[in-house]
Enzyme design. Sequence first.
Site, PDB file in Angstrom:
ATOM      1  N   CYS A 220      -1.192 -34.885  44.894  1.00  0.00           N
ATOM      2  CA  CYS A 220      -2.274 -34.425  45.854  1.00  0.00           C
ATOM      3  C   CYS A 220      -2.633 -33.339  44.695  1.00  0.00           C
ATOM      4  CB  CYS A 220      -2.712 -34.484  46.857  1.00  0.00           C
ATOM      5  SG  CYS A 220      -3.916 -34.897  47.570  1.00  0.00           S
TER       6      CYS A 220
ATOM      7  N   CYS B  69      -4.296 -31.060  47.880  1.00  0.00           N
ATOM      8  CA  CYS B  69      -3.522 -30.853  48.241  1.00  0.00           C
ATOM      9  C   CYS B  69      -3.243 -29.787  48.306  1.00  0.00           C
ATOM     10  CB  CYS B  69      -3.133 -31.978  49.061  1.00  0.00           C
ATOM     11  SG  CYS B  69      -3.083 -33.643  48.950  1.00  0.00           S
TER      12      CYS B  69
END
Length: 104
Positions: free
Chosen positions: A29, A32
Amino acid sequence: MLVELKEDSLKQLVEEEQNVIVQYAASWCGNCRLMKPKFKKLSNEVENFKFVLVDAEKFPESRKMATVDNLPTFATFKDGKFVNQVQTNKFDPLKSLVDEVTSN
């Protein structure tokens, strides 16, 4: 203080610590990874809260403690109970979530 979960033990940590703020993330991600330094910075600024990084793919039991259907998701826990969460890749909503739980 920031810790990264090494096993699927968020439930135990939330029960042991009075105040916990979690970032649910995954290695693939990109958002993230962008939010992780901001989350870490907050962990150094906020006292009396344990900040925890949880790999949402590796730790399904920990993931179940919040409604994680998008990453990154940030969740707050107080006195062993879920309080609130936000799914965001922006700093301001994360900061608002942290302010909400730290002001009580």
